[in-house]
Enzyme design. Structure first.
Site, short mmCIF file in Angstrom:
data_model
loop_
_atom_site.label_atom_id
_atom_site.label_comp_id
_atom_site.label_asym_id
_atom_site.label_seq_id
_atom_site.Cartn_x
_atom_site.Cartn_y
_atom_site.Cartn_z
CG HIS A 57 -27.93 -49.36 -78.77
ND1 HIS A 57 -28.27 -48.86 -76.92
CD2 HIS A 57 -26.13 -48.94 -78.03
CE1 HIS A 57 -26.98 -48.82 -76.42
NE2 HIS A 57 -25.78 -48.86 -77.16
CG ASP A 110 -30.57 -50.18 -73.04
OD1 ASP A 110 -29.63 -50.06 -73.53
OD2 ASP A 110 -30.96 -49.61 -71.85
CG HIS A 163 -22.54 -52.74 -76.91
ND1 HIS A 163 -21.90 -52.29 -75.80
CD2 HIS A 163 -23.63 -51.27 -76.33
CE1 HIS A 163 -21.74 -50.91 -75.41
NE2 HIS A 163 -22.86 -50.16 -76.20
CG ASN A 185 -23.13 -44.99 -78.73
OD1 ASN A 185 -23.18 -44.36 -80.01
ND2 ASN A 185 -24.32 -45.62 -77.75
N GLY A 225 -19.66 -42.41 -76.27
CA GLY A 225 -20.14 -42.16 -75.41
C GLY A 225 -20.15 -43.64 -75.05
CD GLN A 226 -17.73 -48.73 -75.91
OE1 GLN A 226 -16.61 -48.95 -76.84
NE2 GLN A 226 -17.60 -50.29 -76.00
#
Ligand code: 5GP
Ligand code: ZN
Length: 115
Positions: A103, A34, A101, A88, A94-95
């Site tokens: 995390h 990230d 994806h 998310n 809060g995407q």
């Protein structure tokens, strides 16, 4: 390219059009660090094909490959004390990037429940 993958940032990483620090891959997914790490280890695992979110996917095989690669990343990164995998999904979660994806977060204690 007529579809929404043309301007998708994670599709561009999959295609090698923009750089990312790659850490692992399998047939269906890639893993890279990230840009704005929220933990000592913060890796994103994304399917090679464009899926907007978990709410849009009906493809268990691809989802399985994403989670399998998340586990591989955690082993490879030495997260023996544990880690968290977060997907998310949608505005309430809060995407911000609309390409599914996972995390993989580790290397510190994770609060529960998450914010
Ligand atoms: P979300 O908020 O959608 O669950 O997570 C999107 C993540 O993608 C964020 O943690 C953000 O830092 C990361 N991100 C956004 N753009 C890029 C990029 O161009 N490269 C990388 N490596 N990460 C990105
Ligand atoms: Zn995409």
């Amino acid at each position: 390219m007529a579809d929404e993958s043309a301007n998708c940032i994670f599709c561009k990483i999959v295609r090698g059009e923009i750089p990312a620090t790659m850490v692992a891959e399998n047939e269906a997914a890639i893993a890279f660090r990230d840009l704005d790490a929220k933990a000592p280890v913060h890796v994103l695992v994304v399917p090679r094909k464009h899926i907007v979110s978990l709410a849009h996917s009906a493809d268990p095989a691809t989802l399985g490959e994403v989670l399998a690669l998340a586990g591989d990343v955690a082993r490879q990164e030495g997260l023996d004390g544990g880690y968290r995998v977060v997907i998310n999904t949608g505005p309430d979660a809060g995407q911000t990037v609309h390409h599914l994806h996972a995390h993989v977060l580790g290397g510190r204690n994770m609060a529960w429940p998450p914010g």
